[in-house]
Design an enzyme around this catalytic site. Sequence first.
Site, PDB file in Angstrom:
ATOM      1  N   ASP A  49       0.781  -1.254   0.000  1.00  0.00           N
ATOM      2  CA  ASP A  49       0.000   0.000   0.000  1.00  0.00           C
ATOM      3  C   ASP A  49       0.812   1.303   0.000  1.00  0.00           C
ATOM      4  OD1 ASP A  49      -1.966  -1.898   0.241  1.00  0.00           O
ATOM      5  OD2 ASP A  49      -2.836  -1.138   2.096  1.00  0.00           O
ATOM      6  N   LYS A 147      -7.085  -5.127  -2.767  1.00  0.00           N
ATOM      7  CA  LYS A 147      -7.799  -5.672  -1.607  1.00  0.00           C
ATOM      8  C   LYS A 147      -8.752  -4.642  -1.026  1.00  0.00           C
ATOM      9  CE  LYS A 147      -3.936  -4.381   1.300  1.00  0.00           C
ATOM     10  NZ  LYS A 147      -4.640  -3.281   1.985  1.00  0.00           N
ATOM     11  N   CYS A 192      -2.120  -2.750   7.562  1.00  0.00           N
ATOM     12  CA  CYS A 192      -1.984  -3.669   6.434  1.00  0.00           C
ATOM     13  C   CYS A 192      -0.689  -4.476   6.457  1.00  0.00           C
ATOM     14  CB  CYS A 192      -2.184  -2.912   5.129  1.00  0.00           C
ATOM     15  SG  CYS A 192      -3.899  -2.349   5.002  1.00  0.00           S
TER      16      CYS A 192
HETATM   17  C1  VGL Z   1      -4.643   0.729   5.732  1.00  0.00           C
HETATM   18  C2  VGL Z   1      -6.181   1.661   7.123  1.00  0.00           C
HETATM   19  C3  VGL Z   1      -7.156   1.525   6.170  1.00  0.00           C
HETATM   20  C4  VGL Z   1      -3.218   0.306   5.524  1.00  0.00           C
HETATM   21  C5  VGL Z   1      -5.604   0.578   4.768  1.00  0.00           C
HETATM   22  O1  VGL Z   1      -2.766   0.263   4.364  1.00  0.00           O
HETATM   23  O2  VGL Z   1      -2.546   0.032   6.528  1.00  0.00           O
HETATM   24  N1  VGL Z   1      -4.942   1.268   6.907  1.00  0.00           N
HETATM   25  N2  VGL Z   1      -6.859   0.973   4.993  1.00  0.00           N
END
Ligand code: VGL
Length: 245
Positions: A49, A147, A192
Amino acid sequence: MTIIERRRFLLTATALAASSAFSGFALAQTQPAAPKIKIDDKSVLIVVDVQNCFLPGGSLAVGKGEEVIPIINRLAKSFVNVVMTQDWHTPGHVSFASSHAGKKPFEMIKLPYGDQVLWPDHCVQGTDGALIHKDINIPHAQLVIRKGFRKTVDSYSAFREADRKTVTGLSAYLKSRGLTRVFVTGLATDFCVAWTAMDARREAFEVSVIEDACRGIDTQGSLAKAWDAMKKAGVKRIQSGDLAV
Ligand code: VGL
Ligand code: ZN
């Protein structure tokens, strides 16, 4: 003591003093460095991410998130096998505070599958915020796992959605390619990255999280809790300098 005895005594004492001083010196000089971890053909780098929304100016910016980019780029050069993940939510996603009347970001709600932290809107499918940051330079990455793409189910983990039942296919993909050693980097350490690392353990991979190649959100003690849970799950906590790259 005769003269001869006295000379022998002095010689022995001097030799002992010299040798112990020398061994002390030798010990200090040759303390072996921990052997570096070698990246082999069973190793895969997972880059979690590193998307605009999680970087400075983004809607869910992770503090100092940009610092991981050069570290990840450098590490990735040593990995033949690289997988990236991309948080990929629908508009009005269940994990957005804006989808729940009267709720604010970072509050918690109960959903059919369990507790859910509510977030600012982020990583909406097809928007610039959802793009992997332009400075990530890993042209040889082979797979991008998207995801959290179902409106009613979140997914921090790259392996298994938040209902804890639905799999993404990543475990089968890695196993069918003979990749057994997983190195996790990216954002955010306490969400994540941690969920991905712990699910990888659950799927019997050898797992290391490269701490300095990650940054955390740290809401309500989440960062310390995540490290604790990762340790219990058998995730190794390493630094980029521990790798032979
Ligand atoms: C994430 C919060 C919401 C992450 C993704 O990538 O850690 N955190 N969505
Ligand atoms: Zn998300």
